[in-house]
Scaffold this motif. Structure first.
Motif, mmCIF file in Angstrom:
data_model
loop_
_atom_site.group_PDB
_atom_site.id
_atom_site.type_symbol
_atom_site.label_atom_id
_atom_site.label_comp_id
_atom_site.label_asym_id
_atom_site.label_seq_id
_atom_site.Cartn_x
_atom_site.Cartn_y
_atom_site.Cartn_z
ATOM 1 N N GLY A 77 67.291 -3.175 27.611
ATOM 2 C CA GLY A 77 68.091 -3.198 28.823
ATOM 3 C C GLY A 77 67.925 -4.470 29.633
ATOM 4 O O GLY A 77 68.693 -4.721 30.570
ATOM 5 N N ALA A 78 66.952 -5.290 29.279
ATOM 6 C CA ALA A 78 66.711 -6.544 29.995
ATOM 7 C C ALA A 78 67.693 -7.616 29.546
ATOM 8 O O ALA A 78 68.278 -7.538 28.459
ATOM 9 C CB ALA A 78 65.287 -7.010 29.762
ATOM 10 N N THR A 79 67.857 -8.636 30.379
ATOM 11 C CA THR A 79 68.707 -9.780 30.054
ATOM 12 C C THR A 79 67.938 -11.062 30.318
ATOM 13 O O THR A 79 67.335 -11.232 31.382
ATOM 14 C CB THR A 79 69.990 -9.774 30.906
ATOM 15 N N LEU A 80 67.935 -11.961 29.336
ATOM 16 C CA LEU A 80 67.295 -13.267 29.466
ATOM 17 C C LEU A 80 68.366 -14.345 29.529
ATOM 18 O O LEU A 80 69.405 -14.241 28.872
ATOM 19 C CB LEU A 80 66.371 -13.519 28.271
ATOM 20 N N LYS A 81 68.087 -15.407 30.316
ATOM 21 C CA LYS A 81 69.061 -16.480 30.494
ATOM 22 C C LYS A 81 68.470 -17.812 30.061
ATOM 23 O O LYS A 81 67.263 -18.031 30.152
ATOM 24 C CB LYS A 81 69.499 -16.546 31.955
ATOM 25 N N ALA A 82 69.344 -18.720 29.589
ATOM 26 C CA ALA A 82 68.877 -20.032 29.139
ATOM 27 C C ALA A 82 70.018 -21.030 29.116
ATOM 28 O O ALA A 82 71.179 -20.669 28.915
ATOM 29 C CB ALA A 82 68.256 -19.929 27.749
ATOM 30 N N LYS A 83 69.652 -22.304 29.319
ATOM 31 C CA LYS A 83 70.638 -23.373 29.200
ATOM 32 C C LYS A 83 71.101 -23.527 27.756
ATOM 33 O O LYS A 83 72.271 -23.757 27.481
ATOM 34 C CB LYS A 83 70.035 -24.688 29.695
ATOM 35 N N ALA A 84 70.146 -23.426 26.830
ATOM 36 C CA ALA A 84 70.456 -23.524 25.403
ATOM 37 C C ALA A 84 69.738 -22.414 24.661
ATOM 38 O O ALA A 84 68.628 -22.007 25.027
ATOM 39 C CB ALA A 84 70.044 -24.883 24.848
ATOM 40 N N VAL A 85 70.373 -21.931 23.618
ATOM 41 C CA VAL A 85 69.809 -20.854 22.805
ATOM 42 C C VAL A 85 69.754 -21.305 21.351
ATOM 43 O O VAL A 85 70.673 -21.964 20.851
ATOM 44 C CB VAL A 85 70.655 -19.566 22.923
ATOM 45 N N ILE A 86 68.657 -20.970 20.682
ATOM 46 C CA ILE A 86 68.541 -21.218 19.246
ATOM 47 C C ILE A 86 68.395 -19.865 18.560
ATOM 48 O O ILE A 86 67.439 -19.131 18.806
ATOM 49 C CB ILE A 86 67.337 -22.113 18.911
ATOM 50 N N LEU A 87 69.345 -19.537 17.707
ATOM 51 C CA LEU A 87 69.342 -18.270 16.988
ATOM 52 C C LEU A 87 68.608 -18.448 15.665
ATOM 53 O O LEU A 87 69.022 -19.226 14.808
ATOM 54 C CB LEU A 87 70.775 -17.795 16.743
ATOM 55 N N ALA A 88 67.509 -17.737 15.510
ATOM 56 C CA ALA A 88 66.698 -17.840 14.285
ATOM 57 C C ALA A 88 66.247 -16.448 13.860
ATOM 58 O O ALA A 88 65.076 -16.204 13.591
ATOM 59 C CB ALA A 88 65.492 -18.748 14.527
ATOM 60 N N THR A 89 67.214 -15.526 13.815
ATOM 61 C CA THR A 89 66.906 -14.124 13.542
ATOM 62 C C THR A 89 66.721 -13.830 12.055
ATOM 63 O O THR A 89 66.410 -12.687 11.687
ATOM 64 C CB THR A 89 68.012 -13.214 14.110
ATOM 65 N N GLY A 90 66.902 -14.828 11.204
ATOM 66 C CA GLY A 90 66.581 -14.674 9.792
ATOM 67 C C GLY A 90 67.482 -13.719 9.042
ATOM 68 O O GLY A 90 68.583 -13.371 9.479
ATOM 69 N N ALA A 91 66.997 -13.302 7.907
ATOM 70 C CA ALA A 91 67.739 -12.375 7.049
ATOM 71 C C ALA A 91 66.756 -11.373 6.475
ATOM 72 O O ALA A 91 65.543 -11.542 6.560
ATOM 73 C CB ALA A 91 68.442 -13.140 5.931
#
Length: 515
Positions: free
Chosen positions: A307-321
């Motif tokens: 339910g939380a929300t995090l904010k950022a100027k830039a995001v790097i998606l590295a959720t893998g497989a």
């Protein structure tokens, strides 16, 4: 029991004890009990703070021993001889019972001490299991810190009757107050989250209150770790949010192809990644699953399952497989005990043995070719009427004398002896007949599934569900980058993921300073 080197190392560790330790042995007339007695005597001789006595309580498992400290209510017991992978668990139990402070966060310690209830844990392990020590060490620490927690570690090979009665087919298996609590690897944070149901809401409130990050990395595998280190070294506010730090590496038995590291195990490699990241000012938020990515007024927002929300100027998606599973009985029970998904990583462990490869595409045929040079025999099973791999690969495969190809074969079940795989069953789709193949290993090669379900509709994905990126790791959304196995970059290897994570981080920093 202990050679000279181990004795020297253990003696040095035991010098860190700050209070007396008492070893209470519950023994019978078995050979294992005699071995345990020798081990305990050797340990007691290494420190004047350790005493050994025999417990005559007939209700305890025999052979077993408890570790406690006079004046402290500690309920910690090993039903078995903790050597092999569990020797580290023994050392940590001795140190922590002897007053040496544990290397865990202060809020975790406080959460353990504040647990409300009586918790009797029984953990069935194998001394060759690489996933067991983390669970054992977590529960032992809880028993040291909270008198209402009891932890008993049970060697399944030594107490086979219990294993059969409880029909335990995989390790670690944890019982809590007589009921199955969990199986497989669990961190201390995961265990506490299951026990302390209010912790999720408290964590969500803390996350919601966090200030925006310069760079937020989603995923804690090799790509995410590399991205975090490169971002932090730029002196910018960096955060990592992950379901489990280490990612898919935690499920890898052996790593022998990461340059400069001759050989290591997945959990050790993952721990080294986390330790390296923690040397920098990086905010690590573990046990958090991302559910949605949005952009508002040039700011990226990551909504979490809590339910939380995090904010950022830039995001790097590295959720893998994750490896695509065949979803048949026995597959998950024997994962890392004969069922494997990475021939490059785990193939050498099956030298001289019989294995099967499931999947007739390029990855399956390449795996069969690679394994044929290591193992005694490879059986390749393909669901379709023909192999789907490139013809050049098929020609190479057919030239190998120790490979059998079976098409129109539907795998129906993985069999084992309780600790490791010994066969698989498949249905002949032509005759309808059910057949068995005796073997020691099964490599599932029916593809990877990128962890991108939560990103559909947010950015551009390939037809295979991978995040499409350019040469800099940039996605279709400005300020959002991606790296590692979750992307369209070919060859899903740890060493490649690390490089891609570093590259995406440098690109994200460049984006920030130019925006």
């Amino acid at each position: 029991m202990l050679d000279t080197t181990l004795k020297t190392q253990l003696k040095a560790y035991l010098e860190k004890l700050t209070r007396p330790i008492q070893l209470l042995a519950s023994l019978d007339d078995s050979e294992k009990a005699k071995e345990m007695q020798v081990l305990l005597r050797e340990i007691a001789e290494l420190s004047d703070k350790i005493s050994l006595s025999e417990n005559t309580d007939d209700h305890e498992r025999k052979p077993s021993f408890a570790i406690t400290s006079p004046g402290h209510d500690i309920n910690l017991r090993f039903a078995g001889i903790p050597m092999g992978h569990e020797f580290t668990s023994l050392v940590l139990a001795l140190l922590q019972a002897g007053g040496h402070p544990p290397k865990v966060d202060a809020d975790v310690i406080e959460q353990i001490k504040n647990l409300d209830g009586d918790f009797h844990f029984e953990t069935y392990i194998s001394l060759t299991c690489q996933n067991c020590p983390e669970v054992v060490q977590s529960l032992n620490l809880m028993a040291v810190l909270n008198p209402r927690v009891q932890s008993v570690t049970i060697d399944g090979a030594l107490f086979q009757t219990e294993v059969e009665q409880r029909q335990i087919m995989a390790v670690p298996t944890v019982y809590l107050n007589g009921e199955v609590f969990g199986q497989g690897r669990m961190s201390i944070e995961e265990i506490l989250a299951k026990l302390d149901t209010g912790s999720v809401q408290r964590a969500a409130e803390k996350l919601d209150a966090k200030a925006p990050y310069d760079v937020l990395i989603v995923g804690g595998g090799p790509a995410g770790a590399a991205a975090a280190i490169y971002a932090a070294r730029k002196g910018i506010r960096t955060g990592v949010v992950a379901e489990r730090f280490g990612g898919q590496v935690l499920d890898t038995m052996s790593i022998e192809n990461f340059i400069s590291v001759t050989e290591t195990e997945g959990p050790k490699f993952a721990a080294a990644l986390e330790q390296h990241v923690k040397t920098y000012d990086v905010d690590i938020m573990n046990l958090q699953r991302a559910e949605k990515l949005t952009q508002k007024d040039g700011v990226n927002e990551i909504q979490l399952a809590s339910g939380a929300t995090l904010k950022a100027k830039a995001v790097i998606l590295a959720t893998g497989a994750r490896w695509r599973e065949i979803n048949v009985p026995g597959e998950r029970e024997y994962r890392n005990h004969g069922v494997a998904y990475c021939p490059h990583c785990d193939g050498p462990l099956f030298k001289g043995k019989r294995v099967a490869v499931i999947g007739g595409g390029n990855s399956g045929v390449e795996a069969a070719i690679d394994l044929a040079g290591i193992v005694s025999h490879v059986t390749l099973l393909e669901f379709g009427a023909e192999l789907r791999a490139d013809e050049v690969l098929q020609r190479k495969l057919r030239s190998l004398a120790n490979v059998t190809v079976i098409t129109q074969a539907q795998t129906t079940e993985v069999h084992g002896d309780g600790t490791k795989v010994n066969a698989l069953s498949y249905k002949d789709l032509v005759s309808g007949e059910l057949k068995n193949v005796e073997l020691e290993g099964i490599f599932v090669q029916i593809g990877l599934v990128p962890n991108t379900e939560w990103l559909k509709g947010s950015l551009t994905l390939s037809r295979h569900g991978e995040i499409e990126i350019d040469a800099r790791g940039q996605t279709s959304l400005a300020g959002v980058f991606a790296a590692g196995d979750v992307t369209t970059v070919p060859y899903k290897q740890i060493v490649i993921a690390v490089g891609e994570g570093a590259k995406a981080s440098l690109a994200a920093f460049d984006y920030i300073i130019r925006s």
